[in-house]
Design a protein around this motif. Structure first.
Motif, mmCIF file in Angstrom:
data_model
loop_
_atom_site.group_PDB
_atom_site.id
_atom_site.type_symbol
_atom_site.label_atom_id
_atom_site.label_comp_id
_atom_site.label_asym_id
_atom_site.label_seq_id
_atom_site.Cartn_x
_atom_site.Cartn_y
_atom_site.Cartn_z
ATOM 1 N N CYS A 141 -13.387 0.964 -8.020
ATOM 2 C CA CYS A 141 -12.983 0.327 -6.766
ATOM 3 C C CYS A 141 -12.672 -1.140 -7.023
ATOM 4 N N TRP A 147 -3.872 1.618 5.825
ATOM 5 C CA TRP A 147 -4.226 2.558 4.754
ATOM 6 C C TRP A 147 -3.009 3.400 4.409
ATOM 7 N N LEU A 186 1.682 1.780 -3.654
ATOM 8 C CA LEU A 186 0.521 2.237 -4.416
ATOM 9 C C LEU A 186 0.278 3.738 -4.276
ATOM 10 N N HIS A 187 0.710 4.347 -3.172
ATOM 11 C CA HIS A 187 0.532 5.790 -2.985
ATOM 12 C C HIS A 187 1.202 6.551 -4.151
ATOM 13 N N ALA A 193 -5.414 3.352 -1.157
ATOM 14 C CA ALA A 193 -5.447 1.915 -0.875
ATOM 15 C C ALA A 193 -5.610 1.702 0.622
ATOM 16 N N HIS A 232 -8.956 3.407 -8.426
ATOM 17 C CA HIS A 232 -8.270 3.783 -9.652
ATOM 18 C C HIS A 232 -9.053 4.908 -10.321
ATOM 19 N N THR A 239 -8.510 -0.785 -3.545
ATOM 20 C CA THR A 239 -7.820 0.317 -4.220
ATOM 21 C C THR A 239 -8.808 1.122 -5.044
ATOM 22 N N ILE A 266 0.830 -1.206 0.000
ATOM 23 C CA ILE A 266 0.000 0.000 0.000
ATOM 24 C C ILE A 266 0.865 1.257 0.000
#
Length: 268
Positions: free
Chosen positions: A198, A91, A74-75, A79, A214, A212, A71
């Motif tokens: 989502c 998170w 992903l930042h 997420a 998008h 996540t 996660i």
């Protein structure tokens, strides 16, 4: 194999031959001990028997260091991680910026269903609140079907039913859904409308879900400060102190950039 305690050889033979297809947890536990199965093999045995896969409560709330690393990577894509009861246990700062500052929410109500119904800052973020809320209720019922009698889910249902007539009504419709790729519309007070997709992915064996968001269009991508629909060439990976050791959410949340209080990356 010697005769497992509590299971006769005759009954075990009937199971092997498919003449009995509904063994109990007690029977499977006895067979597991007799065969010296690992925890993963025991869970798979329960799955083959059509029983809910047992996961201890502490397992569902423990977030592995590798999951934190994912996660983090992903930042700035939002997420977060949910338990089987849909409690938010991990998170990244983008999720806190997009939805709500999870770090300021008491742990016992840090639940995506509870917050979407009874936490005004998050409820107001969902432009399509009714669609989102009904999906969340149906997802929670699906989780209960997988984990019958789960105390945390039973507690949440009782609390939400008493506090929210909307939840009570939708819960009693008995809808069941686990939706992936759902379109969601949000309204952020700083940047305006956000249209996202989502996605939900399972994290075994802890029975967790990685959620996540998008960007569904270029404007949302710019507002989220995420790349467009084409993946970036390279993700810088943040170092994890011990990538193989489990890390509880309480411990991991104290690390830099992991407590939901990091700098906002939403762009006007």
């Amino acid at each position: 194999m010697s005769e497992p305690p509590g299971v006769s050889i005759d009954y075990y033979t009937r199971l092997e031959q498919g003449r009995d297809r509904r063994p109990s947890y007690e029977v499977l536990t006895a067979i597991s001990r007799g065969l010296r199965l690992t925890a993963d093999e025991y869970r798979h045995l329960c799955y083959l028997a059509g029983l809910a896969v047992p996961v201890t409560p502490q397992d569902t709330r423990t977030v592995r260091a590798r999951t934190w690393e994912i996660i983090d990577v992903l930042h700035p894509m939002p997420a977060y991680v949910l338990t089987v009861a849909m409690d938010v246990v991990a998170w990244n700062p983008a999720a806190a910026a997009t939805l709500t500052d999870f770090a300021t929410v008491p742990e016992h109500i840090r639940n995506i269903v509870w917050l979407s119904f009874l936490h005004p800052p998050l409820r107001r973020r969902w432009s399509d609140w009714e669609d989102t809320a009904t999906d969340l209720v149906a997802n929670l019922r699906a989780q209960l079907g997988r984990r019958p009698g789960e105390p945390r889910i039973s507690y949440l249902v009782a609390e939400l039913s008493a506090a929210s007539p909307e939840f009570d009504g939708w819960w009693n419709r008995h809808d069941v859904v686990q939706r992936c790729g759902a379109s969601r519309r949000l309204h952020h007070p700083d940047v305006g409308a956000l249209n996202v997709v989502c996605e939900t992915m399972n994290i075994p064996p802890a029975d967790q879900q990685l959620v996540t968001f998008h960007a569904a269009d270029d404007l949302t991508a710019r507002r989220l400060d995420t790349p467009g629909r084409t993946p970036p060439a390279e993700h810088p990976r943040r170092r994890v102190d011990d990538p193989t050791a489990p890390a509880s959410s309480a411990v991991a949340a104290t690390r830099t950039g992991r407590n939901g209080r990091g700098p906002l990356h939403l762009a006007r």
